[in-house]
Design a protein around this motif. Structure first.
Motif, PDB file in Angstrom:
ATOM      1  N   ALA A 151     -23.470   6.416 -13.429  1.00 16.35           N
ATOM      2  CA  ALA A 151     -22.010   6.382 -13.314  1.00 16.35           C
ATOM      3  C   ALA A 151     -21.536   4.939 -13.237  1.00 16.35           C
ATOM      4  CB  ALA A 151     -21.552   7.154 -12.084  1.00 16.35           C
ATOM      5  N   SER A 152     -20.326   4.725 -13.736  1.00 20.16           N
ATOM      6  CA  SER A 152     -19.743   3.386 -13.683  1.00 20.16           C
ATOM      7  C   SER A 152     -18.276   3.476 -13.289  1.00 20.16           C
ATOM      8  CB  SER A 152     -19.877   2.686 -15.033  1.00 20.16           C
ATOM      9  OG  SER A 152     -19.114   3.364 -16.012  1.00 20.16           O
ATOM     10  N   PHE A 153     -17.796   2.416 -12.643  1.00 20.37           N
ATOM     11  CA  PHE A 153     -16.411   2.308 -12.199  1.00 20.37           C
ATOM     12  C   PHE A 153     -15.826   1.058 -12.824  1.00 20.37           C
ATOM     13  CE2 PHE A 153     -13.101   0.538  -9.589  1.00 20.37           C
ATOM     14  CZ  PHE A 153     -12.364   1.632  -9.184  1.00 20.37           C
ATOM     15  N   GLU A 154     -14.593   1.167 -13.306  1.00 23.28           N
ATOM     16  CA  GLU A 154     -13.877  -0.019 -13.781  1.00 23.28           C
ATOM     17  C   GLU A 154     -12.396   0.173 -13.515  1.00 23.28           C
ATOM     18  OE1 GLU A 154     -12.797  -0.331 -18.158  1.00 23.28           O
ATOM     19  OE2 GLU A 154     -14.540   1.014 -18.249  1.00 23.28           O
ATOM     20  N   ARG A 155     -11.704  -0.948 -13.439  1.00 24.28           N
ATOM     21  CA  ARG A 155     -10.248  -0.938 -13.366  1.00 24.28           C
ATOM     22  C   ARG A 155      -9.763  -1.598 -14.634  1.00 24.28           C
ATOM     23  NH1 ARG A 155      -6.854  -3.749  -9.314  1.00 24.28           N
ATOM     24  NH2 ARG A 155      -4.909  -2.829  -9.933  1.00 24.28           N
ATOM     25  N   ASP A 156      -9.013  -0.859 -15.447  1.00 23.67           N
ATOM     26  CA  ASP A 156      -8.606  -1.392 -16.750  1.00 23.67           C
ATOM     27  C   ASP A 156      -7.388  -2.301 -16.631  1.00 23.67           C
ATOM     28  OD1 ASP A 156      -6.307   0.215 -16.679  1.00 23.67           O
ATOM     29  OD2 ASP A 156      -6.903   1.470 -18.362  1.00 23.67           O
ATOM     30  N   GLU A 157      -6.952  -2.840 -17.765  1.00 26.45           N
ATOM     31  CA  GLU A 157      -5.841  -3.808 -17.780  1.00 26.45           C
ATOM     32  C   GLU A 157      -4.521  -3.201 -17.313  1.00 26.45           C
ATOM     33  OE1 GLU A 157      -6.133  -1.747 -21.676  1.00 26.45           O
ATOM     34  OE2 GLU A 157      -7.579  -2.890 -20.540  1.00 26.45           O
ATOM     35  N   ASN A 158      -4.407  -1.866 -17.316  1.00 27.25           N
ATOM     36  CA  ASN A 158      -3.201  -1.198 -16.834  1.00 27.25           C
ATOM     37  C   ASN A 158      -3.298  -0.826 -15.354  1.00 27.25           C
ATOM     38  OD1 ASN A 158      -1.872  -1.189 -19.388  1.00 27.25           O
ATOM     39  ND2 ASN A 158      -3.253   0.453 -20.013  1.00 27.25           N
ATOM     40  N   GLY A 159      -4.408  -1.180 -14.714  1.00 25.69           N
ATOM     41  CA  GLY A 159      -4.584  -0.884 -13.297  1.00 25.69           C
ATOM     42  C   GLY A 159      -5.215   0.462 -13.018  1.00 25.69           C
ATOM     43  N   LEU A 160      -5.552   1.209 -14.077  1.00 28.50           N
ATOM     44  CA  LEU A 160      -6.170   2.517 -13.877  1.00 28.50           C
ATOM     45  C   LEU A 160      -7.609   2.366 -13.408  1.00 28.50           C
ATOM     46  CD1 LEU A 160      -4.943   4.448 -17.046  1.00 28.50           C
ATOM     47  CD2 LEU A 160      -4.168   4.757 -14.686  1.00 28.50           C
ATOM     48  N   ASP A 198     -13.692  -6.296  -3.252  1.00 28.99           N
ATOM     49  CA  ASP A 198     -12.866  -7.315  -3.889  1.00 28.99           C
ATOM     50  C   ASP A 198     -11.547  -7.484  -3.135  1.00 28.99           C
ATOM     51  OD1 ASP A 198     -12.214  -9.075  -6.221  1.00 28.99           O
ATOM     52  OD2 ASP A 198     -10.612  -7.582  -6.444  1.00 28.99           O
ATOM     53  N   GLU A 199     -11.214  -8.714  -2.809  1.00 27.86           N
ATOM     54  CA  GLU A 199      -9.989  -9.010  -2.059  1.00 27.86           C
ATOM     55  C   GLU A 199      -8.730  -8.598  -2.826  1.00 27.86           C
ATOM     56  OE1 GLU A 199      -8.353 -12.984  -0.149  1.00 27.86           O
ATOM     57  OE2 GLU A 199     -10.506 -12.690   0.241  1.00 27.86           O
ATOM     58  N   SER A 200      -8.712  -8.831  -4.137  1.00 23.60           N
ATOM     59  CA  SER A 200      -7.522  -8.465  -4.907  1.00 23.60           C
ATOM     60  C   SER A 200      -7.361  -6.945  -4.989  1.00 23.60           C
ATOM     61  CB  SER A 200      -7.550  -9.086  -6.313  1.00 23.60           C
ATOM     62  OG  SER A 200      -8.597  -8.555  -7.083  1.00 23.60           O
ATOM     63  N   GLN A 209      -8.285  -4.901  -2.602  1.00 19.13           N
ATOM     64  CA  GLN A 209      -7.779  -4.526  -1.284  1.00 19.13           C
ATOM     65  C   GLN A 209      -6.295  -4.821  -1.174  1.00 19.13           C
ATOM     66  OE1 GLN A 209      -9.554  -2.720   1.026  1.00 19.13           O
ATOM     67  NE2 GLN A 209      -7.468  -2.486   1.751  1.00 19.13           N
ATOM     68  N   THR A 210      -5.859  -5.929  -1.756  1.00 20.08           N
ATOM     69  CA  THR A 210      -4.435  -6.263  -1.754  1.00 20.08           C
ATOM     70  C   THR A 210      -3.637  -5.193  -2.492  1.00 20.08           C
ATOM     71  OG1 THR A 210      -4.908  -8.623  -1.613  1.00 20.08           O
ATOM     72  CG2 THR A 210      -2.732  -8.005  -2.454  1.00 20.08           C
ATOM     73  N   VAL A 211      -4.132  -4.769  -3.641  1.00 18.32           N
ATOM     74  CA  VAL A 211      -3.462  -3.714  -4.409  1.00 18.32           C
ATOM     75  C   VAL A 211      -3.390  -2.428  -3.586  1.00 18.32           C
ATOM     76  CG1 VAL A 211      -3.697  -2.177  -6.406  1.00 18.32           C
ATOM     77  CG2 VAL A 211      -3.992  -4.633  -6.693  1.00 18.32           C
ATOM     78  N   LEU A 212      -4.491  -2.044  -2.949  1.00 20.40           N
ATOM     79  CA  LEU A 212      -4.504  -0.825  -2.131  1.00 20.40           C
ATOM     80  C   LEU A 212      -3.562  -0.957  -0.938  1.00 20.40           C
ATOM     81  CD1 LEU A 212      -8.316  -0.035  -2.273  1.00 20.40           C
ATOM     82  CD2 LEU A 212      -6.470   1.294  -3.340  1.00 20.40           C
ATOM     83  N   ASP A 213      -3.507  -2.136  -0.320  1.00 22.20           N
ATOM     84  CA  ASP A 213      -2.586  -2.355   0.805  1.00 22.20           C
ATOM     85  C   ASP A 213      -1.130  -2.210   0.359  1.00 22.20           C
ATOM     86  OD1 ASP A 213      -4.744  -2.825   2.488  1.00 22.20           O
ATOM     87  OD2 ASP A 213      -4.502  -5.020   2.486  1.00 22.20           O
ATOM     88  N   GLU A 214      -0.809  -2.748  -0.816  1.00 19.26           N
ATOM     89  CA  GLU A 214       0.553  -2.616  -1.348  1.00 19.26           C
ATOM     90  C   GLU A 214       0.877  -1.163  -1.654  1.00 19.26           C
ATOM     91  OE1 GLU A 214       0.408  -5.281  -4.689  1.00 19.26           O
ATOM     92  OE2 GLU A 214       0.612  -7.068  -3.436  1.00 19.26           O
ATOM     93  N   CYS A 215      -0.078  -0.433  -2.210  1.00 20.34           N
ATOM     94  CA  CYS A 215       0.120   0.994  -2.496  1.00 20.34           C
ATOM     95  C   CYS A 215       0.349   1.765  -1.196  1.00 20.34           C
ATOM     96  CB  CYS A 215      -1.094   1.573  -3.229  1.00 20.34           C
ATOM     97  SG  CYS A 215      -1.325   0.990  -4.908  1.00 20.34           S
ATOM     98  N   GLU A 216      -0.438   1.430  -0.169  1.00 17.14           N
ATOM     99  CA  GLU A 216      -0.305   2.099   1.124  1.00 17.14           C
ATOM    100  C   GLU A 216       1.068   1.828   1.735  1.00 17.14           C
ATOM    101  OE1 GLU A 216      -3.261   2.840   4.777  1.00 17.14           O
ATOM    102  OE2 GLU A 216      -2.883   0.718   4.354  1.00 17.14           O
TER     103      GLU A 216
END
Length: 189
Positions: free
Chosen positions: A3-12, A162-164, A166-173
């Motif tokens: 299995a692999s995980f990625e975050r694409d250019e659209n944030g998905l 990754d710090e960035s 976590q920042t995205v998740l904090d903003e979503c929260e």
């Protein structure tokens, strides 16, 4: 399992699995989904939320087309009520420290049942809240979701650390909880 995980250019967030997990060879979701699942199901961590996303299967028979109520409705309502209660200082702990019947835990458990995920007791929920408040353990707390499905996903640990990210998740929260917080009533002139 590969299995692999990625975050694409659209944030998905995209997880690809071979062989499929729970009948799916891929999972695609926004970081907002991780945050909402954590809050609505009372999950302990981002890893646990991702594991729940991968393992959960909605019982669509619980959807009422007349009212629009589904698996998630009660959890949203209970979380809104809990946030309103916390804004006014209502506690779910008795003076002796015993956990009172918590309507939020009950609503979360109904949502968990509706997603075919394990439920948790009021005590487990209270212990989880206490463990998250202390946050001095090297071990990730758990609300009962099996996270082993996430252990060998290439790239997931990088995302989680990754710090960035976590920042995205904090903003979503912040946005998620902000959308549920009680708002002052409009003053009439």
């Amino acid at each position: 399992m590969s299995a692999s995980f990625e975050r694409d250019e659209n944030g998905l967030c995209i997880i690809r699995c071979d062989p499929p997990v729970n009948g799916s060879d891929s999972f695609v979701f926004r970081p907002d989904v991780i945050v909402s699942w954590k809050a609505l199901l009372g999950l302990a961590s981002t890893r646990e939320a991702i594991a729940a996303i991968m393992q959960g299967r909605e019982d669509v028979s619980r959807y009422d087309p007349k009212t629009g109520r589904g698996v998630w409705t009660g959890a949203f309502e209970a979380l809104e009520a809990a946030l309103a209660d916390s804004a006014t200082g209502v506690s779910m702990l008795a003076d002796d420290g015993e956990v009172l019947n918590d309507p939020l835990t009950a609503a979360r458990n109904k949502a968990r049942e509706g997603m075919n995920l394990p439920v948790m007791s009021n005590e487990t929920d209270a212990n989880l809240i206490a463990a998250l408040a202390v946050d001095d353990s090297d071990e990730e707390p758990s609300s009962g979701i099996d996270v082993t499905v996430t252990k060998d996903i290439e790239g997931l640990d990088d995302f989680l650390n990754d710090e960035s990210s976590q920042t995205v998740l904090d903003e979503c929260e912040e946005r998620f909880y902000g959308s549920l917080m009680p708002r002052p009533q409009n003053q009439q002139n």
